[in-house]
Scaffold this motif. Sequence first.
Motif, short mmCIF file in Angstrom:
data_model
loop_
_atom_site.label_atom_id
_atom_site.label_comp_id
_atom_site.label_asym_id
_atom_site.label_seq_id
_atom_site.Cartn_x
_atom_site.Cartn_y
_atom_site.Cartn_z
N TRP A 183 7.34 70.99 9.18
CA TRP A 183 8.62 71.43 9.71
C TRP A 183 8.90 72.88 9.33
O TRP A 183 9.56 73.59 10.07
CB TRP A 183 9.74 70.51 9.23
CG TRP A 183 9.55 69.15 9.82
CD1 TRP A 183 10.03 68.70 11.02
CD2 TRP A 183 8.80 68.07 9.26
NE1 TRP A 183 9.61 67.42 11.24
CE2 TRP A 183 8.86 66.99 10.17
CE3 TRP A 183 8.09 67.90 8.08
CZ2 TRP A 183 8.24 65.78 9.95
CZ3 TRP A 183 7.46 66.69 7.85
CH2 TRP A 183 7.53 65.64 8.78
N PHE B 74 4.53 73.00 12.84
CA PHE B 74 3.53 72.21 13.55
C PHE B 74 3.85 70.72 13.49
O PHE B 74 2.97 69.88 13.49
CB PHE B 74 2.10 72.49 13.05
CG PHE B 74 1.85 72.25 11.60
CD1 PHE B 74 1.45 71.00 11.13
CD2 PHE B 74 1.99 73.28 10.68
CE1 PHE B 74 1.20 70.78 9.79
CE2 PHE B 74 1.74 73.06 9.34
CZ PHE B 74 1.35 71.83 8.90
N ASN B 75 5.13 70.40 13.49
CA ASN B 75 5.55 69.00 13.45
C ASN B 75 5.26 68.26 14.76
O ASN B 75 5.38 67.05 14.82
CB ASN B 75 7.02 68.87 13.06
CG ASN B 75 7.94 69.62 13.99
OD1 ASN B 75 7.57 70.64 14.54
ND2 ASN B 75 9.15 69.11 14.14
N ASP B 76 4.86 68.98 15.82
CA ASP B 76 4.47 68.32 17.07
C ASP B 76 3.14 67.58 16.91
O ASP B 76 2.86 66.66 17.66
CB ASP B 76 4.34 69.36 18.20
CG ASP B 76 5.68 69.96 18.55
OD1 ASP B 76 6.71 69.33 18.24
OD2 ASP B 76 5.70 71.06 19.13
N PHE B 77 2.32 68.02 15.95
CA PHE B 77 1.06 67.34 15.67
C PHE B 77 1.36 66.18 14.72
O PHE B 77 1.28 66.30 13.51
CB PHE B 77 0.04 68.29 15.04
CG PHE B 77 -0.30 69.46 15.91
CD1 PHE B 77 -0.77 69.28 17.20
CD2 PHE B 77 -0.15 70.75 15.44
CE1 PHE B 77 -1.09 70.36 18.01
CE2 PHE B 77 -0.46 71.83 16.23
CZ PHE B 77 -0.94 71.65 17.52
N THR B 78 1.68 65.05 15.30
CA THR B 78 2.18 63.91 14.52
C THR B 78 1.21 63.46 13.44
O THR B 78 1.62 63.20 12.31
CB THR B 78 2.51 62.73 15.46
OG1 THR B 78 3.35 63.21 16.50
CG2 THR B 78 3.20 61.63 14.70
#
Length: 163
Positions: free
Chosen positions: A54, A58-62
């Motif tokens: 966060w 790169f929090n889209d890369f779970t």
Amino acid sequence: MTDRTQQTTLESHPDILEMRERHTRAERAATTQRGQAVEALALVTGLYLAASPWIAGFNDFTTLAVNNLIVGIAYTFLLSGFGHAYERTHARAWAAALLGAWTVIAPWVVAGNVDTTRTIVNNIIVGVVGLLLALAAAAAAGETDRSGRNRSARSTPSDRPTP
């Protein structure tokens, strides 16, 4: 029949002197600036690793975000409280070193295409810092263990070799 009650107390333990000496060494080691610095920096490193998806964005890369969160929390727990049980943390420090190494290789190993410049740079820097801090903790704990064995190996001053 004789009624004998045996009281077992800590003072009657056969290894009480060695236990007290180990506790004293651990307390002395925990109050050093090096021990406190390693503990504080490891705490910050673990918390940053947990929050890095966060913070670095790169929090889209779970898969990598969850990995960093879990590894960061585990790293923090492994090396937090290091000063309170300094000499007993040798194995915990080595486990934290493995987590640091895992953090470095995680962008290439976890599922999904998460090896972007941002994730790689973040994980390599945090992983190397975490690895170095864990190795410093392991070395410090090992030094405490070695000094304890050396002291207990010498029984009297007359047994020491003269230079």
